[in-house]
Design a protein around this motif. Sequence first.
Motif, PDB file in Angstrom:
ATOM      1  N   TYR A  11       4.193  11.731  -1.416  1.00  0.00           N
ATOM      2  CA  TYR A  11       4.092  12.512   0.081  1.00  0.00           C
ATOM      3  C   TYR A  11       5.363  12.630   0.381  1.00  0.00           C
ATOM      4  O   TYR A  11       6.325  12.097   0.108  1.00  0.00           O
ATOM      5  CB  TYR A  11       3.177  11.816   0.993  1.00  0.00           C
ATOM      6  N   ASP A  50       0.093   8.804 -11.963  1.00  0.00           N
ATOM      7  CA  ASP A  50      -1.199   8.001 -11.390  1.00  0.00           C
ATOM      8  C   ASP A  50      -0.959   8.186  -9.987  1.00  0.00           C
ATOM      9  O   ASP A  50      -2.028   7.687  -9.195  1.00  0.00           O
ATOM     10  CB  ASP A  50      -0.846   6.459 -11.893  1.00  0.00           C
ATOM     11  N   TYR A  51       0.060   8.514  -9.275  1.00  0.00           N
ATOM     12  CA  TYR A  51       0.194   8.299  -7.948  1.00  0.00           C
ATOM     13  C   TYR A  51       0.625   9.850  -7.264  1.00  0.00           C
ATOM     14  O   TYR A  51       1.423  10.899  -7.857  1.00  0.00           O
ATOM     15  CB  TYR A  51       1.194   7.464  -7.280  1.00  0.00           C
ATOM     16  N   GLU A  52       0.180  10.238  -6.065  1.00  0.00           N
ATOM     17  CA  GLU A  52       0.648  11.398  -5.580  1.00  0.00           C
ATOM     18  C   GLU A  52       1.663  10.907  -4.708  1.00  0.00           C
ATOM     19  O   GLU A  52       1.789  10.104  -3.974  1.00  0.00           O
ATOM     20  CB  GLU A  52      -0.373  11.755  -4.518  1.00  0.00           C
ATOM     21  N   ILE A 101      -0.099  -0.599  -4.762  1.00  0.00           N
ATOM     22  CA  ILE A 101       0.707  -0.068  -5.576  1.00  0.00           C
ATOM     23  C   ILE A 101       1.108  -1.023  -6.638  1.00  0.00           C
ATOM     24  O   ILE A 101       1.100  -2.164  -6.332  1.00  0.00           O
ATOM     25  CB  ILE A 101       1.884   0.605  -5.086  1.00  0.00           C
ATOM     26  N   VAL A 141       0.963  -1.147  -0.012  1.00  0.00           N
ATOM     27  CA  VAL A 141       0.004  -0.068   0.086  1.00  0.00           C
ATOM     28  C   VAL A 141       0.989   1.306   0.026  1.00  0.00           C
ATOM     29  O   VAL A 141       0.285   2.246  -0.400  1.00  0.00           O
ATOM     30  CB  VAL A 141      -0.849  -0.102   1.164  1.00  0.00           C
ATOM     31  N   SER A 142       2.223   1.064   0.386  1.00  0.00           N
ATOM     32  CA  SER A 142       2.977   2.222   0.437  1.00  0.00           C
ATOM     33  C   SER A 142       4.338   1.885   0.005  1.00  0.00           C
ATOM     34  O   SER A 142       4.721   0.752   0.523  1.00  0.00           O
ATOM     35  CB  SER A 142       2.979   2.902   1.540  1.00  0.00           C
ATOM     36  N   GLU A 167      -5.560   1.063  -2.016  1.00  0.00           N
ATOM     37  CA  GLU A 167      -5.961   0.005  -3.059  1.00  0.00           C
ATOM     38  C   GLU A 167      -4.731  -0.859  -3.541  1.00  0.00           C
ATOM     39  O   GLU A 167      -5.034  -2.098  -3.956  1.00  0.00           O
ATOM     40  CB  GLU A 167      -6.918   0.278  -3.979  1.00  0.00           C
ATOM     41  N   VAL A 180       5.328   7.069  -1.907  1.00  0.00           N
ATOM     42  CA  VAL A 180       3.893   6.861  -2.754  1.00  0.00           C
ATOM     43  C   VAL A 180       2.997   5.862  -2.010  1.00  0.00           C
ATOM     44  O   VAL A 180       3.607   5.046  -1.372  1.00  0.00           O
ATOM     45  CB  VAL A 180       4.506   5.974  -4.016  1.00  0.00           C
ATOM     46  N   TRP A 181       1.662   6.434  -1.635  1.00  0.00           N
ATOM     47  CA  TRP A 181       0.608   5.960  -0.926  1.00  0.00           C
ATOM     48  C   TRP A 181      -0.764   5.349  -1.784  1.00  0.00           C
ATOM     49  O   TRP A 181      -1.052   6.624  -2.299  1.00  0.00           O
ATOM     50  CB  TRP A 181       0.553   6.541   0.119  1.00  0.00           C
ATOM     51  N   LEU A 182      -0.863   4.243  -1.828  1.00  0.00           N
ATOM     52  CA  LEU A 182      -2.307   4.141  -2.471  1.00  0.00           C
ATOM     53  C   LEU A 182      -2.892   2.980  -1.775  1.00  0.00           C
ATOM     54  O   LEU A 182      -2.445   1.777  -1.862  1.00  0.00           O
ATOM     55  CB  LEU A 182      -2.308   3.635  -4.005  1.00  0.00           C
TER      56      LEU A 182
END
Length: 336
Positions: A80, A76-78, A55, A40-41, A53, A49-51
């Motif tokens: 942080y 596609d990713y924010e 990565i 997830v990160s 659902e 990078v954190w998603l």
Amino acid sequence: MREVRLSIFGFGNVGRALAGVLLEKEPFFRERYGLDFRVVSVADTSGLVWLPEGIDLREALLVKENFGKLSAWTNDYEVYSLRPEEAVREIEADLVVDVTGDMRAHVWHLEALKEGKGVVTSNKPPLAFHYSELVGEAERRELPYLFEATVMAGTPVIALLRENLLGDTVEGIEAVLNATTTFILSRMEEGMTFEEALRKAQEMGIAERDPTADVLGMDAGYKATILHCVAFHPLTFGEASVRGITGVTPEEIERARGRGNTVRLVASIREGSVTVEPKEVSGESPLAVKSYENVAIIKTDLLGELVIKGSGAGLKETASGGVGDIVKASLQLPKG
């Protein structure tokens, strides 16, 4: 099938090797253990990078390979800029995986445990300085805190001491625990100077660009301290006596060879005592390892002398220890 959410800190060589194993052996982990890993990160020094659902690890590896930093991954990713202790609080994960060299990582390891997350790490200093605090916190919270890859890469010496020799009293350990110094000393036996051997090790990726921790004995000292904590009782790196190989001369190497012996950086671990120093050992001794092998001779009251030997360096080998701990920790996590 049990889904396990992973939060990975560190995406250098070891982090990428670990990610590659998670990808390559995904069907194996599902079929053998009923585990479905969702990353997830992932973080490197440029950002996190954190998603929630999950990565795409293949894409993460491509971004790192092509651009050298995860912060370049903006389509596609924010990205942080969270500090690790903030990240372990905010990111919903089951396991925090630390493959950094962060000297103060014990702070966020403790934070992760307090947040109910298990920890898997290959990072040595947190354990060499804060073993009692970290392992004690994990035990109080009944959470896994696993660190096989801190000593001898993937060779399972930690598991052997923690889980298998439960009826034995360990009397002492002698070990060669640093692959870089073994490589350098081996090459000096072939006629290279210290400087030439170090340069060769750096060219081959065996030694770091800054080899200080290896050649001054600190890396072996961290590892020996961890072995003492596991085999006997907690102490800290500050209580160890450590001397590296920078003072070893070609003349000493040659004299040892003339006697059929060899010089290696040897860790001697007894209850209450950790010493790391160059020693002349018999050419027939298990301690006379070559190239970048590691070895530990464990003496117990019941088994006598037990030798465990394997590669002490290499990305696949270190990833083996880390991924093995991820599987073990996942199976130990509280249900629900």
